[in-house]
Write a protein that holds these residues in place. Structure first.
Motif, PDB file in Angstrom:
ATOM      1  N   ALA A   1      -4.131   6.623   3.951  1.00 15.22           N
ATOM      2  CA  ALA A   1      -5.244   7.048   4.787  1.00 15.22           C
ATOM      3  C   ALA A   1      -6.562   6.779   4.067  1.00 15.22           C
ATOM      4  O   ALA A   1      -7.529   6.303   4.670  1.00 15.22           O
ATOM      5  CB  ALA A   1      -5.105   8.534   5.106  1.00 15.22           C
ATOM      6  N   ALA A   2      -6.588   7.061   2.772  1.00 16.77           N
ATOM      7  CA  ALA A   2      -7.841   6.911   2.031  1.00 16.77           C
ATOM      8  C   ALA A   2      -8.339   5.479   2.072  1.00 16.77           C
ATOM      9  O   ALA A   2      -9.475   5.214   2.492  1.00 16.77           O
ATOM     10  CB  ALA A   2      -7.641   7.364   0.588  1.00 16.77           C
TER      11      ALA A   2
ATOM     12  N   LEU B   1      -2.869   8.310   0.195  1.00 18.16           N
ATOM     13  CA  LEU B   1      -3.588   7.155  -0.335  1.00 18.16           C
ATOM     14  C   LEU B   1      -3.803   6.112   0.745  1.00 18.16           C
ATOM     15  O   LEU B   1      -4.849   5.477   0.822  1.00 18.16           O
ATOM     16  CB  LEU B   1      -2.797   6.545  -1.498  1.00 18.16           C
TER      17      LEU B   1
ATOM     18  N   LEU C   1     -18.280   0.996  10.373  1.00 17.11           N
ATOM     19  CA  LEU C   1     -19.114   2.144  10.679  1.00 17.11           C
ATOM     20  C   LEU C   1     -20.433   2.054   9.939  1.00 17.11           C
ATOM     21  O   LEU C   1     -20.640   1.179   9.119  1.00 17.11           O
ATOM     22  CB  LEU C   1     -18.364   3.436  10.311  1.00 17.11           C
TER      23      LEU C   1
ATOM     24  N   PHE D   1      -4.873   2.474  11.912  1.00 25.29           N
ATOM     25  CA  PHE D   1      -4.155   3.736  12.045  1.00 25.29           C
ATOM     26  C   PHE D   1      -2.647   3.508  12.059  1.00 25.29           C
ATOM     27  O   PHE D   1      -1.876   4.348  11.599  1.00 25.29           O
ATOM     28  CB  PHE D   1      -4.606   4.495  13.297  1.00 25.29           C
TER      29      PHE D   1
ATOM     30  N   LEU E   1     -12.200   0.873   6.973  1.00 25.97           N
ATOM     31  CA  LEU E   1     -12.736   0.968   8.334  1.00 25.97           C
ATOM     32  C   LEU E   1     -14.210   1.328   8.279  1.00 25.97           C
ATOM     33  O   LEU E   1     -15.048   0.755   8.983  1.00 25.97           O
ATOM     34  CB  LEU E   1     -11.957   2.049   9.095  1.00 25.97           C
ATOM     35  N   GLN E   2     -14.509   2.267   7.405  1.00 27.56           N
ATOM     36  CA  GLN E   2     -15.900   2.692   7.314  1.00 27.56           C
ATOM     37  C   GLN E   2     -16.787   1.588   6.760  1.00 27.56           C
ATOM     38  O   GLN E   2     -17.851   1.327   7.291  1.00 27.56           O
ATOM     39  CB  GLN E   2     -15.973   3.911   6.402  1.00 27.56           C
TER      40      GLN E   2
ATOM     41  N   LEU F   1      -9.071   4.112   5.816  1.00 28.76           N
ATOM     42  CA  LEU F   1     -10.254   4.650   6.463  1.00 28.76           C
ATOM     43  C   LEU F   1     -11.517   4.221   5.738  1.00 28.76           C
ATOM     44  O   LEU F   1     -12.558   3.988   6.350  1.00 28.76           O
ATOM     45  CB  LEU F   1     -10.173   6.172   6.528  1.00 28.76           C
ATOM     46  N   TRP F   2     -11.416   4.119   4.434  1.00 26.35           N
ATOM     47  CA  TRP F   2     -12.587   3.673   3.676  1.00 26.35           C
ATOM     48  C   TRP F   2     -12.947   2.247   4.086  1.00 26.35           C
ATOM     49  O   TRP F   2     -14.112   1.913   4.251  1.00 26.35           O
ATOM     50  CB  TRP F   2     -12.262   3.756   2.180  1.00 26.35           C
TER      51      TRP F   2
ATOM     52  N   LEU G   1      -1.625   3.250   8.483  1.00 28.10           N
ATOM     53  CA  LEU G   1      -1.515   4.482   7.712  1.00 28.10           C
ATOM     54  C   LEU G   1      -0.492   5.454   8.281  1.00 28.10           C
ATOM     55  O   LEU G   1      -0.318   6.539   7.761  1.00 28.10           O
ATOM     56  CB  LEU G   1      -2.893   5.136   7.523  1.00 28.10           C
TER      57      LEU G   1
END
Lengths: 106, 505, 677
Positions: free
Chosen positions: B431-432, B429, B443, B391, B438-439, B435-436, B394
């Motif tokens: 964030a994209a 971008l 996750l 975070f 991170l996932q 987070l992707w 980003l």
């Protein structure tokens, strides 16, 4: 006919030529030696002739004649040595044919 | 004092070399000890730094100055000093070097060589930031190259030789151009390598005839220096050494590379190119803004396509450095302050990211993003640190990078609004892909291969905690760093942009 | 008026979040879940109490503003950003709603999440969310608001993806954050443009009060060829469409139902999504200067309201219906804001918070009782087992449908009236609003009927286990239902004999707004009553239709679907918007990223590697030249000499006569030379 310088020169030239031909074209080593003798004597005649008939003025010069005697002595010595070498070669090779004596070739 | 700061890492080199190779822990702790004096001195300077002095092009404004004649026949001086532009970088370098020794705990062969090279590298880095004589600057710059080559080439990954040679030659190419410029300046400006003196010279009337063309001297030199520094930043299109170098380098070296070495390029521009050639800077700033825009967007898009975790972080570094360039190109106080703050913040954030990748790689022995999944349930502490770092990367408000990215974008808008709009899409971008990632890694259902993955250990947490604290605290209270920069940066902006344009505050 | 206690209002939930987040795990293991919940609920309650205090102080303060500054966040050049909080009437309404409804939802969560292992994490994020939302509404400047803005985005990411081991739920969280980011992009671009435009007049600031004072400077400014204020307000509105789920950025909200239901209640019904509406209210003075932007807001709001309502008609997931309903209601709020009726929009925000939260929590109660079944086609007849849930759901449904004297009626009708009568409004907007209201009534009743009435369609096993939820869950439901009932009474319009205290309370904030405030003439009152009657009639029509289709003639829906299969499919598939976005934007971005990465690896790096290869080639050529040419010369010289030698040595024939001949030949040559030269 007065015998002049040119007669002796022609004689020596002829002798020299004969001697050269003998040296170059004969196979027998002794014959080549004879040619050398001829050449030498031709040169001696040349010397004497120029001394006798050459430019003179004053006292007569005897340089040529003296040189002729030198040449005779030299020829004798050289002939002796040359004959000794030829005899030695004959002992080794059983031949004195000049065409066969080529071991000094490159 | 600055000499102590710069050369103190060398004090432990001899003891390290004398220690028998089997005593690995002794060597490691000696290396830690080697970085401590620099850290303490840096903190001391932080405390006692006079924040009202500008420096930049006034020799009286520099602090802790050492100026001694060195090679007199060439007018080379041993001239070191610190001002607002460099003090934050010194802090960053000292801190990261200290933490990286701990991150290097996993190295288990050739320790003596490794740590010797590392300490030498630290000397080079600190010296580059402090040098005020061009020749001295160049020497320290080159001192950084060789240890990096060995560190990557010997202790690196599968393609280490290729990566090390590529890095070395590419950077050396830039250094050569810098050398040419340096010598040209020496001869044009009256046989001096002293940066301050070089700044006071007026180059506007000088021209150069090359292959029958006449060019402005200042512009040509600026371009040469720019290429040299741009390779380090790295800007598009000189950036391709970075992904390979990062992927193949060991964890701690990646951290130092991204955390400090990348800043050298931007720092060099600010320290050398901008003050010496203000007119050329103005002439070039439009192109610089475009390059910044390409860096941000292209870097982010390339990052999105990566499957190697480290390569992704490498491309994200390229993207973040684009913000620095935008701030520098903008010519506003907000932009320039934001740029240096972004340099500092990026140093801490990317360092965290690489340390985190290293934690994972040490356990799983691969970095393939599609090969993980659901790690958050297995390693919650590690996951939390990673989330914080992601975070921060980003640019979430409340964390340090928001302030710096905001400042650079705000500064950029004043001068290049359309370009800044494109740059701002970078936050989407960012964030994209973050987070992707991170996932993909944390996750979803736990990947059965990693059901027994050990949690992050205390040593690793120790390397992350100082950086995490900085990231959080500077998000809400950026003054400690901003105050350091402010006077010098404002002065730099005035210096460069006051000619030909109303200085915007 | 300075009020130092203000900072406690957001700070308390922040402490709660930090405490529970860091220590909650060990705490939960040792002492169970009680301490965590007590702390979490207590901090929010305390914030609520302080909010009430702030509200009371506000009424007596002159001017009606409370503020406190904590520290200067950063200051660079002329930009100064402070960490400062300010409470004016608008903010007061918001903090009461946020903390009040938030507290009720916290209490509800203690029951709903009682068996979840991630208990402490949930409450930590929930507290963090309250903190972020409070920062958003209490921030005194745009940057503080943005911290809260992104902060609520972060918390919604964390809470939507709360059950992160389910990949789909995690992806929903990611979708929410990224779509919000697109909106945030618009937000900050607007902020930049605003700042620099003001800078040109020497008055750059982000503080709302100061902005209001200097905004007049911006009249006539242009940027990129269009009016600056219009540009700025449209950019901010893009941010609002992201956060408040309007067209085109609403797609995250339905997916966000993946999170726990109380989360949906708090974030997506009551508070977070309303941030966009609040933002427009806060910047109303700017929007007043940009009628074009206001028009866009109103049209987008109206279209979204209608659009979402049509989708809600055919959804079978109880939460999805409520989600689309939220999007639709938000559209109505934006409609209100867009016609300049800011106070009305905020009024609807408040009443919507009450009844929507109640609806979501009741839905949660149903889901909880049905063991996480969310499909209403498998429900029915639940009112016999869930009486309290049923009654509260009924009250909230009537409220949302706009039946007087419940809350929704007053707020929605005020918006509809203003849509017709405001200088920014138009009858068409009113028509769309009324249609939307009708559809709302219909689908909400459908939901009510299919869930609670009729025969139970669930299997016997599930039916056995259906039990009313515990008091921790039903008590908040009752309170919220009560608020949904009476909440509208603070805003009774003059046309019905009231004083509209709400609008008056907010008057100082919206001074100068173009929508007429509270002026009422006989003619306008009469018209208003007529329009009100029409909209209520529409609502009753919707209710009646629902009743007919689902109670009296249960086969009717099936037959209608069969006859309009295409339309039904379009609605059920949500107009395929998600698929469209995925195919274009998502796929496009990923394709672009892959293409660029390939470009980077092959072309750019290819150049670098190419120079490497070229250099090696050049060095090979150089080596070859050295080996063959330069060295060749040297060797050649040697060969020449050898050749000459070879030639010369052929003179050594070993034949004596040749040597003799050579001598003679030499003599001749010498003589010739001597003779001729």
């Amino acid at each position: 006919m007065t015998v002049g310088l040119q007669h002796y020169l022609i004689l020596s030239a002829a002798l020299a030529a004969l001697g050269m031909i003998a040296m170059v074209s004969r196979r027998n080593a002794i014959t080549i030696l004879m040619g050398i003798e001829l050449l030498l004597n031709a040169a001696a005649i040349n010397f004497v002739a120029f001394s006798r008939y050459g430019p003179s003025g004053g006292a007569p010069q005897f340089g040529g004649q003296v040189f002729g005697i030198f040449v005779i002595v030299l020829a004798a010595a050289e002939a002796a040595i040359a004959l000794a070498i030829i005899i030695a070669i004959y002992h080794h090779r059983s031949s004195i044919n000049a065409d066969e004596l080529q071991s000094m070739q490159r | 004092m600055l000499s102590w700061l710069t050369f103190s890492p060398l004090l432990v080199v001899v003891p390290i070399l004398l220690t028998p190779s089997e005593k690995k822990n002794v060597i490691r702790w000696l290396a830690v000890l080697g970085t401590v004096p620099a850290l303490l001195l840096a903190l001391y300077i932080f405390g006692s730094f006079d924040r009202s002095l500008a420096g930049v092009n006034e020799s009286a404004g520099f602090q802790y100055v050492i100026q001694k004649d060195w090679i007199r026949s060439f007018h080379i001086q041993y001239y070191m000093g610190i001002d607002g532009l460099s003090v934050s970088m010194i802090l960053l370098t000292a801190l990261l070097s200290f933490l990286c020794i701990f991150a290097s705990w996993g190295i288990d062969r050739g320790l003596k060589g490794y740590f010797t090279m590392f300490l030498l590298l630290e000397v080079g880095m600190l010296g580059t930031f402090l040098a005020l004589d061009f020749f001295l600057f160049y020497i320290f710059w080159e001192i950084m190259l060789l240890p990096m080559y060995f560190l990557i080439g010997i202790w690196g990954g599968p393609r280490k030789v290729y990566a090390a040679i590529k890095f070395f030659l590419f950077t050396l190419f830039g250094s050569v151009l810098m050398l040419v410029a340096m010598l040209a300046l020496y001869f044009k400006a009256g046989h001096s390598f002293n940066l301050i003196e070089l700044m006071s010279f007026d180059y506007s009337s000088e021209t150069v005839r090359l292959f029958g063309l006449t060019m402005g001297f200042a512009k040509l030199m600026f371009i040469l220096l720019f290429i040299g520094f741009a390779i380090k930043v790295p800007t598009f299109p000189f950036h391709t050494w970075l992904p390979d170098a990062h992927v193949e380098a060991p964890t701690a070296i990646s951290v130092i590379l991204a955390g400090v070495l990348l800043k050298m390029g931007a720092y060099g521009m600010m320290r050398i190119s901008f003050p010496i050639f203000p007119d050329a800077t103005l002439w070039f700033s439009g192109a610089l803004a475009v390059i910044a825009m390409i860096n941000i967007v292209y870097g982010a898009l390339c990052a999105m396509a990566q499957t190697d975790f480290k390569k992704l972080v490498a491309y994200s570094s390229i993207s973040h450095m684009g913000f620095v360039l935008l701030g520098m190109a903008s010519g506003t106080t907000q932009g320039m302050n934001g740029a240096i703050l972004q340099m500092f913040n990026h140093g801490t954030i990317t360092a965290m990211l690489f340390l985190l990748v290293g934690v994972l790689y040490d356990r799983a022995h691969h970095r393939d993003l599609d090969g993980f999944g659901g790690l958050m349930s297995r390693m919650p502490v590690y996951g939390s640190f990673s989330s914080l770092a992601f975070f921060a990367a980003l640019g979430l408000p409340g964390l340090s990078s928001f302030v710096s990215e905001l400042l650079t974008l705000l500064g950029g808008w004043q001068t290049y609004p359309a370009i800044t709009i494109v740059c701002t899409t970078g936050i989407i971008l960012g964030a994209a892909y973050m987070l992707w990632t991170l996932q993909r890694v944390f996750l979803g259902p736990l990947n059965p291969r990693y059901a027994d993955l050990p949690e992050i250990n205390r040593r690793e947490v120790f390397t992350l905690v100082p950086l995490a604290i900085l990231v959080i605290v500077l998000g809400f209270y950026p003054h400690p760093v901003l105050d350091l920069l402010r006077t010098s940066t404002n002065h730099l902006v005035d210096l460069v942009w006051e000619t030909g344009r109303v200085s915007v505050h | 008026m300075p009020a130092a206690f203000l900072w406690w209002i957001p700070a308390l939930p922040l402490f709660g979040a930090a405490f529970n987040g860091l220590l909650g795990g060990p705490l939960q293991r040792r002492f169970g879940k009680r301490p965590v919940t007590w702390i979490a609920c207590a901090v929010v309650f305390a914030s609520f109490v302080l909010s009430v205090q702030a509200f009371w102080l506000l009424s007596s303060a002159e001017p009606h503003v409370l503020e406190t500054k904590l520290w200067t966040w950063f200051q660079v050049g002329s930009l100064q950003a402070d960490f400062a909080f300010r409470v004016d009437p608008l903010t007061a309404v918001m903090i009461l709603v946020v903390t009040g409804v938030g507290f009720l939802i916290h209490v509800y969560s203690t029951g709903y999440m009682a068996r979840d292992a991630g208990h402490y994490r949930y409450f930590a994020w929930l507290n963090l969310f309250i903190f972020a939302m409070l920062t958003l509404v209490m921030g005194s400047n745009l940057l503080m608001m943005f911290i809260g803005w992104e902060g609520v985005g972060l918390c919604s990411y964390l809470l939507i993806g709360f059950w992160f081991t389910d990949l789909q739920k995690a992806q929903a969280g990611m979708k929410a954050f990224i779509v919000n980011r697109i909106g945030d992009f618009g937000f900050i671009v607007g902020g930049f443009a605003l700042f620099w435009a003001l800078q040109r007049h020497g008055v750059a600031t982000f503080d709302f009060v100061e902005l209001r004072q200097v905004a007049g400077n911006l009249v006539g400014e242009r940027i990129f060829g269009i009016d600056l204020v219009t540009f700025v307000t449209l950019c901010f509105f893009v941010g609002a469409t992201g956060k408040s789920a309007q067209i085109p950025l609403y797609v995250w909200l339905p997916d966000a139902m993946a999170g726990p239901t109380p989360v949906s209640a708090l974030i997506h019904a009551a508070t977070m999504v309303t941030a966009g509406v609040y933002m427009i209210g806060r910047l109303s003075f700017l929007y007043d200067m940009a009628p074009v932007a206001l028009g866009v807001v109103a049209v987008v709001g109206a279209v979204t309201a209608l659009f979402a309502a049509t989708i809600a008609l055919v959804q079978n997931d109880i939460k999805k219906v409520l989600a689309y309903s939220t999007v639709s209601q938000l559209g109505t709020m934006f409609l209100g804001m867009g016609v300049g009726a800011y106070a009305s929009g905020i009024f609807h925000l408040m009443t919507h918070a009450f009844f929507k939260a109640c609806l979501f929590l009741a839905a949660g109660s149903v889901i909880h009782a049905m063991h996480h079944e969310q499909d209403i086609t498998k429900m029915g007849g639940l009112r016999q087992w869930l009486p309290r849930t049923h009654w509260t759901f009924l009250v909230a449904t009537l409220a949302i449908a706009g039946i007087p004297p419940l809350a929704g009626f007053f707020s929605k009708d005020e918006i509809l009236w203003k849509a017709w009568s405001s200088p920014h409004g138009s009858p068409w907007l009113w028509v769309m609003g009324v249609l939307g209201a009708g559809l709302t009534a219909f689908y909400m009743l459908r939901l009510l009927i299919l869930t609670f009435y009729g025969r139970c369609r669930a299997d016997l096993e599930t039916q056995h286990h259906v039990r009313e939820s515990p008091a921790s869950m039903t008590l908040p439901l009752i309170l919220l239902a009560g608020l949904a009932f009476v909440g509208g009474w603070v805003g009774i319009p003059p046309a019905l004999g009231g004083v509209n205290r709400f609008e008056h309370f907010l008057a100082p904030v919206f001074e100068g707004a173009h929508a007429p405030m509270g002026e009422s003439t006989h003619a306008s009152n009469a018209l208003e009553n007529v329009l009100m009657a029409v909209s209520v009639g529409m609502a009753l029509l919707g209710i009646a239709l629902a009743h007919r289709m689902y109670v009296r003639e249960p086969t009717l829906p099936g037959r209608l679907v069969a006859r309009a299969r295409g339309v039904y499919r379009m609605l059920a598939n949500k107009f395929w918007v998600d698929e469209l976005y995925a195919a274009t934007l998502v796929a496009g971005t990923r394709a672009a990223s892959r293409a660029l990465a390939q470009f980077d690896a092959r072309v750019v790096d290819g150049v670098v590697n190419g120079t490497g290869h070229a250099t090696r080639g050049a060095s090979w050529v150089s080596g070859a030249i050295d080996r063959y040419v330069v060295d060749g010369l040297v060797n050649g010289l040697g060969s020449l000499v050898r050749a000459c030698g070879g030639f010369a040595s052929r003179l050594q024939t070993g034949v004596i006569q040749n040597y003799v001949l050579a001598v003679f030949g030499g003599v001749v040559v010498l003589i010739a030379v001597m003779h001729f030269f």
